[in-house]
Design a protein around this motif. Sequence first.
Motif, short mmCIF file in Angstrom:
data_model
loop_
_atom_site.label_atom_id
_atom_site.label_comp_id
_atom_site.label_asym_id
_atom_site.label_seq_id
_atom_site.Cartn_x
_atom_site.Cartn_y
_atom_site.Cartn_z
N GLU A 1 64.13 68.49 -20.55
CA GLU A 1 62.90 69.21 -20.84
C GLU A 1 62.54 70.17 -19.71
N ARG A 2 62.93 69.83 -18.47
CA ARG A 2 62.58 70.68 -17.35
C ARG A 2 63.53 71.88 -17.22
N THR A 3 64.84 71.64 -17.41
CA THR A 3 65.84 72.70 -17.18
C THR A 3 66.25 73.42 -18.47
N HIS A 4 65.94 72.82 -19.64
CA HIS A 4 66.39 73.35 -20.95
C HIS A 4 67.90 73.53 -20.98
N LYS A 5 68.61 72.60 -20.32
CA LYS A 5 70.07 72.62 -20.31
C LYS A 5 70.57 71.19 -20.48
N VAL A 6 71.77 71.09 -21.00
CA VAL A 6 72.41 69.78 -21.13
C VAL A 6 73.24 69.54 -19.88
N PRO A 7 72.94 68.52 -19.08
CA PRO A 7 73.70 68.29 -17.84
C PRO A 7 75.13 67.87 -18.17
N LEU A 8 76.06 68.29 -17.30
CA LEU A 8 77.47 67.95 -17.51
C LEU A 8 77.74 66.49 -17.20
N SER A 9 77.00 65.89 -16.27
CA SER A 9 77.17 64.47 -15.93
C SER A 9 75.79 63.82 -15.83
N VAL A 10 75.80 62.53 -15.93
CA VAL A 10 74.55 61.77 -15.94
C VAL A 10 74.57 60.79 -14.77
N ALA A 11 73.45 60.75 -14.02
CA ALA A 11 73.30 59.75 -12.94
C ALA A 11 72.86 58.43 -13.54
N TRP A 12 73.63 57.38 -13.25
CA TRP A 12 73.35 56.08 -13.83
C TRP A 12 72.71 55.17 -12.76
N PRO A 13 71.43 54.77 -12.96
CA PRO A 13 70.72 54.02 -11.92
C PRO A 13 70.84 52.50 -12.10
N ALA A 14 70.46 51.76 -11.03
CA ALA A 14 70.37 50.29 -11.11
C ALA A 14 69.15 49.91 -11.94
N PRO A 15 69.32 49.01 -12.92
CA PRO A 15 68.18 48.65 -13.79
C PRO A 15 67.15 47.73 -13.12
N ARG A 16 67.49 47.12 -11.95
CA ARG A 16 66.55 46.21 -11.30
C ARG A 16 66.95 46.01 -9.83
#
Length: 517
Positions: free
Chosen positions: A310-325
């Motif tokens: 929503e901020r960049t109006h672009k589809v990122p090529l990769s996704v940062a995967w965070p720790a859930p807890r």
Amino acid sequence: MTPTIRFIGALTLAASVAAIAAVASPSIRSASERWLAGPATFAHAEDDPIVFYRHPMGEPKVSRVPKKDSMDMDYLPVRRAQIAPFLGKLPATSAPSTDAPLFWRDAMGGPEISPTPKKDAMGMDYLPVRPAEAIALLSMADAAPAAQETPKPAEPAKRRILYYRNPMGLADTSPVPKKDSMGMDYRPVYEGDDEDSSIIKIAPGKVQRTGVRSEPVRSAIVVSKITVPGAIQLDERRVTVVATRSTAFIEKVADVTTGDRVKKGQVLLRLYSPEIAAAAAQYLSNAAFDGARTRLANLGVPSELFDEIERTHKVPLSVAWPAPRDGLVLERAVSDGMKADPGQLLFRLADLSVVWALVDVSERDFSRVKLGQSVAIRARGLPDRTFAGHVSQIYPQINRETRTARVRVELANPDLSLLPDMYVEAEIAASDGGNVATVPDSAVIDSGKRQLVILDKGDGRFEPREVRTGRRGGGRIEIRDGVAEGDNVVTSANFLIDSESNLKAALKTLTQPEAGQ
């Protein structure tokens, strides 16, 4: 000096003594006669020690040790029973004096005295009694009417003597008068003295010397500790697996390895997933369409991806995967460049802020363990620390080899010092429920086949009572039958009273005539 002169001098001295006695006031003569009457007027000498000595002619003079007056007459002994009724009438504080104390008295005005300084049961110092106060006691005792004196006991000689018993309570009797090895006379036992075979009568002085103490039976909860071994395990509810819901290619893994602690939201890796990219493109083209957002959310992407689109109006090529807890990395199964299938384990994390202690309780104690009972945990690797927990689960199965039941204890681990598989010892505060009648451990005499307590009936009378005991814990024993709440039981020196009871029963058996006689 001739014999005649010495004889005349002796007659003169005797006449002087007689004259003094003749002119002495009636009160002095009466008092002297009463003190000369001896300790039998007040109490038996064995149970009534001499406290000090008084002047034989009633003069206001006392002594702590035996002595003679100017006319070579012995000072009269003053025993405890003679002054005990008047101790409470002395001032609450002793007057300043340089005289050495004769004895010490109870600060609360009771009849107890001591030849040396001591404290009462509440920690208060006994008060010193000096010569001036002792003379005041004598004056009060002399002024007291004869009716207040303890009457002389009835002469027991008219009753038939059954036997003579050892004065120290040993199992030794004699049909005739005799003395023991210390020169003490054997005590006569008269016919009728043991009419109530269950009651033991002990002189108050002997009760005090032997240190007999009693306390009432009271209602209390019996809490006993069950000590069992165990080990620390992870809380199954706090273990998390990091995986994707679609096929992905790992671009870069963060500098996180097994054993590291991570925070919630910390990036663990970056990945590319064709399915995530397609769903993100659909969401970007029609953000108002709920189906597109739902499709992307179903792939388990982090919420930060929506904000980025929503901020960049672009589809990122990769996704940062965070720790859930927050947690500890128990396992890392991912590397740069690898392909990850849906559901494949990449990381396994565990939150150690709360852990379990799994302990094994014997089959005998299993029924006493209840949910919610408090537990103290001590780890072998941390001997100076104790962790508090509670029973959170009792597993419904008995191990057929060890005959134990598994119990789960949940406990906080804020500094993460308790680690998985660490050996521990657990103390479970077990209780079966409400209040029950209890006595101190020391009150029960356990012979193995039966249990006894000694009831204190007052005035030196004691009664052995067989009881049925129950649970033990916290220094107290449950009494299920035999005594009631409020009964006084002996808690110290009860073995001496029990030996007295056994001796009495044995002696009674010896004196009973045989059948047919």
